[in-house]
Design a protein around this motif. Structure first.
Motif, PDB file in Angstrom:
ATOM      1  N   ILE A  25       0.864  -1.171   0.000  1.00  0.00           N
ATOM      2  CA  ILE A  25       0.000   0.000   0.000  1.00  0.00           C
ATOM      3  C   ILE A  25       0.905   1.226   0.000  1.00  0.00           C
ATOM      4  O   ILE A  25       1.758   1.378   0.878  1.00  0.00           O
ATOM      5  N   CYS A  27       0.975   5.297   0.145  1.00  0.00           N
ATOM      6  CA  CYS A  27       0.197   6.495   0.498  1.00  0.00           C
ATOM      7  C   CYS A  27       0.884   7.708  -0.108  1.00  0.00           C
ATOM      8  O   CYS A  27       1.983   8.090   0.312  1.00  0.00           O
ATOM      9  N   ILE A 126      -1.206   5.722   9.653  1.00  0.00           N
ATOM     10  CA  ILE A 126      -0.461   4.711   8.922  1.00  0.00           C
ATOM     11  C   ILE A 126       0.274   3.816   9.914  1.00  0.00           C
ATOM     12  O   ILE A 126       1.040   4.295  10.753  1.00  0.00           O
ATOM     13  N   GLU A 129       1.083  -2.404   8.604  1.00  0.00           N
ATOM     14  CA  GLU A 129       0.275  -3.207   7.680  1.00  0.00           C
ATOM     15  C   GLU A 129      -1.155  -2.691   7.560  1.00  0.00           C
ATOM     16  O   GLU A 129      -2.037  -3.414   7.099  1.00  0.00           O
ATOM     17  N   VAL A 131      -3.766   1.036   6.948  1.00  0.00           N
ATOM     18  CA  VAL A 131      -3.966   2.461   6.725  1.00  0.00           C
ATOM     19  C   VAL A 131      -5.404   2.801   7.071  1.00  0.00           C
ATOM     20  O   VAL A 131      -6.340   2.130   6.613  1.00  0.00           O
ATOM     21  N   THR A 140      -5.762  -2.946   4.741  1.00  0.00           N
ATOM     22  CA  THR A 140      -4.616  -3.690   5.243  1.00  0.00           C
ATOM     23  C   THR A 140      -3.824  -4.246   4.072  1.00  0.00           C
ATOM     24  O   THR A 140      -4.364  -4.510   2.992  1.00  0.00           O
ATOM     25  N   VAL A 144       3.067  -1.195   4.156  1.00  0.00           N
ATOM     26  CA  VAL A 144       2.509   0.138   3.939  1.00  0.00           C
ATOM     27  C   VAL A 144       3.666   1.131   3.912  1.00  0.00           C
ATOM     28  O   VAL A 144       4.507   1.142   4.813  1.00  0.00           O
ATOM     29  N   ARG A 260       9.559   2.279   6.247  1.00  0.00           N
ATOM     30  CA  ARG A 260       8.149   2.472   5.909  1.00  0.00           C
ATOM     31  C   ARG A 260       7.855   3.871   5.377  1.00  0.00           C
ATOM     32  O   ARG A 260       6.706   4.278   5.308  1.00  0.00           O
TER      33      ARG A 260
END
Length: 385
Positions: A25, A27, A126, A129, A131, A140, A144, A260
């Motif tokens: 994921i 962001c 965040i 795993e 958001v 999930t 992330v 991350r």
């Protein structure tokens, strides 16, 4: 890109109602996030991207040193190449390293994200795993990554700029300028300094930009506009008032290395120059593969660069041109190590040591005073090759 109306649900689901847990994921869909999603998709990973305005077109001008760009990047994204750009402190220096200006639209298009699932929402929380979105939805995934950039804060130094785009023929005789600190911009003595940045956008247009490298607070757009007009008028370049305008404002502090975060949020922005796109593109493939992009050497380089920013912020305005005169007399390998050697600890230490020794005495004292809180001198001696 595919839009999504799944954001109103608590979790992301596929058409058959089964829970979907993407491998990654991302962001944020700026250059860092989009490059990461692009490389992950190219590796066959399942990707979900989250951005409040995923269809927004990029408008900023991005540039990099040619040798920073990864091999996987399509050559068509390079709009212009300057083989040996000019830099001015109190005198002229030729930088013996090709510099490229990117075509912003082509860059954005080239970073295709395949079948990635796009969620038009804002990430507000965040976790490794998971958001949580502004809408209340939760997504999930296996990993992330926060690529949302840096938030502005009064406590953070910023880079600001005001630029105009003009016909190249109106700039005939003007060398492309990486930076030009000459004092012909009408700034009052002792005022925060700024420099002229002048690069071709293509064969027909040039960007002329007055730039505050770093300030806390930084020069305002209005101040830089006035200086740019004064400087260009002094050099015989007349503006009509109809030129397209570029505004720049972003923090050069606040990002930090970590598994991350990516892009400016993840410490890829050079705190003493404001450049980040070249380093981000270069690391995107390794980040997408789950590799460690922050070995110990890179973390120490990041701290040394942060010390370099503190030194720049501490210098009196009148001494900045002399500082850059000294920097651009360093050998090309030393310049490259400091500007682009994100994991090159030995090269960065050698470059910073050589610069420190070459500075005039009064500048050395100021640099030492600004950085000794970080134990800079001690660290340089300990790490000297």
């Amino acid at each position: 890109m595919r839009g999504s109306d799944h954001a109103r649900h608590r979790t992301l689901v596929d058409p058959n109602g089964r829970g979907v847990k993407p491998d990654l994921i991302v962001c944020g869909l700026g250059p860092a996030g989009r490059a990461l999603a692009h490389r992950a998709a190219a590796r066959g990973r399942t990707v979900t991207v989250v951005d409040p305005a995923p269809e927004r077109k990029w408008t900023a001008t991005y540039a990099a040193w040619a040798d920073e760009l990864p091999n996987w990047l399509t050559p068509e994204v390079v709009a212009a190449t300057v083989p040996r750009p000019m830099a001015w402190g109190t005198r002229a220096h030729r930088v013996d390293r090709p510099y490229v200006v990117l075509d912003t639209g082509r860059l954005q298009t080239s970073l295709a994200i395949g079948d990635s699932h796009v969620v038009a929402d804002r990430a507000v929380d965040i976790a490794p795993e998971r958001v949580t979105l502004a809408s209340g939805a939760t997504i999930t995934g296996g990993r992330v990554i926060d690529a949302r950039g840096l938030a502005r804060s009064a406590a953070r130094a910023e880079q600001t700029a005001y630029g105009v785009i003009v016909d190249a023929e109106r700039c005939a005789g003007l060398d492309p300028l990486f930076m030009d600190w000459r004092p012909d911009n009408g700034a009052a003595p002792g005022a925060p300094p700024s420099f002229l940045y002048a690069v071709p956008l293509d064969d027909e247009r040039m960007l002329l930009e007055e730039t505050c490298l770093a300030g806390r607070p930084a020069s305002t757009g209005a101040q830089l506009r006035s200086r740019l007009r004064y400087r260009l008028d002094a050099r015989g370049i007349r503006l009509t008032g109809d030129e397209a305008v570029e505004h720049v404002r972003f923090p050069v502090q606040g990002g930090g290395p970590g598994p991350r975060r990516f892009g400016a949020a993840g410490g890829f922005l050079h705190p003493a120059t404001g450049y980040s796109v070249g380093a981000t593109l270069a690391a995107a493939d390794a980040m997408a593969a789950g590799q460690d992009v922050w070995p110990t050497a890179a973390r120490v380089v990041h701290r040394l660069r942060s010390a370099g920013l503190r030194a720049l912020l501490a210098l009196p305005p009148e001494d900045l041109p002399l500082f850059f005169d000294t920097f651009f007399t360093l050998p090309p390998a030393a310049q490259r190590a400091y500007l682009s050697g994100r994991t090159d600890l030995a090269g960065t230490v050698s470059a910073m040591s050589a610069l420190f020794v070459a500075l005039p005495g009064r500048l050395r004292r100021r640099v030492a005073a600004a950085t000794l809180g970080f134990r800079f001198a001690r660290e340089v001696e300990r790490l000297r090759p």
